[in-house]
Design an enzyme around this catalytic site. Structure first.
Site, PDB file in Angstrom:
ATOM      1  N   TYR A   1      19.862-104.144 -48.308  1.00  0.00           N
ATOM      2  CA  TYR A   1      19.410-103.426 -49.524  1.00  0.00           C
ATOM      3  C   TYR A   1      20.333-103.672 -50.653  1.00  0.00           C
ATOM      4  O   TYR A   1      20.054-103.304 -51.867  1.00  0.00           O
ATOM      5  CB  TYR A   1      19.447-101.975 -48.987  1.00  0.00           C
TER       6      TYR A   1
ATOM      7  N   LYS B   1      19.616-107.338 -34.120  1.00  0.00           N
ATOM      8  CA  LYS B   1      18.697-108.647 -33.896  1.00  0.00           C
ATOM      9  C   LYS B   1      19.902-109.897 -33.505  1.00  0.00           C
ATOM     10  O   LYS B   1      19.861-110.948 -34.475  1.00  0.00           O
ATOM     11  CB  LYS B   1      18.000-109.116 -35.370  1.00  0.00           C
TER      12      LYS B   1
ATOM     13  N   ASP C   1      12.662-106.555 -32.747  1.00  0.00           N
ATOM     14  CA  ASP C   1      11.034-106.949 -32.536  1.00  0.00           C
ATOM     15  C   ASP C   1      10.551-106.230 -31.223  1.00  0.00           C
ATOM     16  O   ASP C   1       9.465-105.609 -31.116  1.00  0.00           O
ATOM     17  CB  ASP C   1      10.836-108.325 -32.429  1.00  0.00           C
TER      18      ASP C   1
ATOM     19  N   ASP D   1       8.801 -95.682 -40.328  1.00  0.00           N
ATOM     20  CA  ASP D   1       7.417 -95.481 -40.675  1.00  0.00           C
ATOM     21  C   ASP D   1       6.818 -95.559 -39.461  1.00  0.00           C
ATOM     22  O   ASP D   1       5.900 -94.733 -39.217  1.00  0.00           O
ATOM     23  CB  ASP D   1       7.242 -96.752 -41.747  1.00  0.00           C
TER      24      ASP D   1
HETATM   25  C1  IPM Z   1      12.277 -94.841 -47.553  1.00  0.00           C
HETATM   26  C2  IPM Z   1      11.720 -95.512 -48.738  1.00  0.00           C
HETATM   27  C3  IPM Z   1      12.712 -96.290 -49.614  1.00  0.00           C
HETATM   28  C4  IPM Z   1      13.432 -97.369 -48.695  1.00  0.00           C
HETATM   29  C5  IPM Z   1      12.121 -97.181 -50.908  1.00  0.00           C
HETATM   30  C6  IPM Z   1      11.096 -95.981 -51.536  1.00  0.00           C
HETATM   31  C7  IPM Z   1      13.155 -97.519 -51.820  1.00  0.00           C
HETATM   32  O1  IPM Z   1      10.894 -96.601 -47.935  1.00  0.00           O
HETATM   33  O2  IPM Z   1      12.987 -93.852 -47.829  1.00  0.00           O
HETATM   34  O3  IPM Z   1      12.296 -95.369 -46.338  1.00  0.00           O
HETATM   35  O4  IPM Z   1      13.143 -98.386 -48.602  1.00  0.00           O
HETATM   36  O5  IPM Z   1      14.637 -96.725 -48.349  1.00  0.00           O
HETATM   37 MG    MG Z   2      10.588 -96.513 -46.109  1.00  0.00          MG
END
Ligand code: IPM
Ligand code: MG
Length: 353
Positions: free
Chosen positions: A138, A188, A220, A248
């Protein structure tokens, strides 16, 4: 308690309003809470040209904690990257040094049918994902899109130094000590050197936490195991990008991402608290959003930054009561329950408190 409140974009405004009502309950009982609102994300771009403007930086730095709604929307996706709402979010995480992101995935018994997995696979699910938040691909340099030998090349850099791995590892081991004493580190290492170092450092750290049972899993496989048998996990620790994806995935095991809070902490438990979900532009302004993730984020704030377990538990207890009584926003609705709006859900939680 000085709290910077950043509603952000889309449904952020509606859900933050409900969380503030919950805090008002404590305020009316004499708790000293001071809130100051500021702009972050698309609304900040519209007002100032920057997604994390100077004024917001000041307010966020001065506060003990930050309560955030959500940022982003299609309107701003066409802007150059430095002006996108997501940059504001990454900017404030980095600026406040919020390296430890705690994302619990808890299945409320009342919502077992809301999960897309069979109820017996997810019943009683309680996972804590500890995601590193200020490093990895990131933020790694070099990055960008350039032209090399006549063609476009996109580049990002996955990078961690051992100090970064150690400090997030410590947060995870300590979280495991407070729970079932099981920690799974996700990497990984069969392909990526960065994550070989990750695994090496986590193994070294384990010596300091002999009471924690440490395991390792390739990312994975972890993605697969999360849908095959999620209850094998308790605390999981991983880097920024893998944690983004796995959190997520884990959220959906619980039926709705609209239920999940998060905390992003610095080394002194100053924190930013936000729902795991986004700004949901499609339902923004319609009073349909589920405010519970934001309300539960306020509970995490009371627990982690203000050390007030009792107040945190009171909010969480009220949320459970409201679910048990059958109130559901659209995202968690099922036949036989009572559908409520965002603000009505807020009413119910306040009443239950
Ligand atoms: C999260 C979101 C953010 C991330 C985005 C909106 C930049 O997906 O907080 O998980 O990737 O960290
Ligand atoms: Mg996210």
């Amino acid at each position: 308690m000085k709290i910077a409140v950043l509603p952000g974009d889309g449904i952020g405004v509606e859900i933050i309003a409900q969380a503030l009502r919950v805090l008002d309950v404590f305020k009316s009982e004499g708790m000293k809470i001071e809130t100051e609102e500021a702009l972050l994300g698309g609304c900040a771009v519209d007002a100032t040209g920057s997604p994390y403007p100077e004024a917001t930086q000041q307010i966020a730095r001065d506060a003990d904690a930050v309560l955030l709604g959500a940022v982003g929307g299609p309107k701003w996706d066409v802007l150059p990257r430095p002006q996108r709402p997501e940059r504001g979010l990454l900017g404030i995480r980095k600026d406040l040094n919020l390296f430890a992101n705690l994302r619990p995935a808890i299945l409320y018994a009342e919502l077992a049918n809301a999960s897309s997995l069979k109820p017996e696979v997810v019943a009683g699910l309680d996972i804590m994902i500890v995601r590193e938040l200020t490093g990895d691909i990131y933020f790694g340099e070099p990055r960008g899109i350039s032209v090399e030998d006549g063609q476009r090349v996109g580049r990002n850099t996955m990078i961690y130094n051992e100090a970064e791995i150690r400090r997030i590892g410590r947060v995870a081991f300590k979280a495991a000590q407070k729970r079932s004493k099981k920690l799974c580190s996700v990497d990984k290492m069969n392909v990526l050197e960065t994550t070989q170092l990750w695994r090496d450092v986590i193994i070294e750290l384990a010596a300091e936490y002999p009471d924690v049972e440490l395991s390792h899993m390739l990312v994975d496989n972890a993605a697969m195991q999360l849908v095959r048998n999620p209850k094998q996990f308790d605390v999981m620790v991983t880097g920024n990008m893998f944690g983004d994806i796995l959190s997520d995935e884990a959220s959906m095991l619980t039926g709705s991402i609209g239920m999940l809070p998060s905390a992003s902490l610095d080394a002194n438990n100053k924190g930013m608290y936000e729902p795991c979900h986004g700004s949901a532009p499609d339902i923004a302004g319609k009073n349909l959003a589920n405010p519970l993730a934001t309300i539960l984020s306020a509970a995490m704030m009371l627990r982690y930054t203000f050390n007030n377990e009792q107040a945190a538990g009171r909010i969480e207890g009220a949320v459970k009561k409201v679910l048990a009584a059958g109130y559901r926003t659209a995202d968690i609705f099922e036949a036989g329950k009572q559908k409520v709006s965002c603000s009505e859900m807020g009413d119910r939680v306040v009443a239950a408190m």
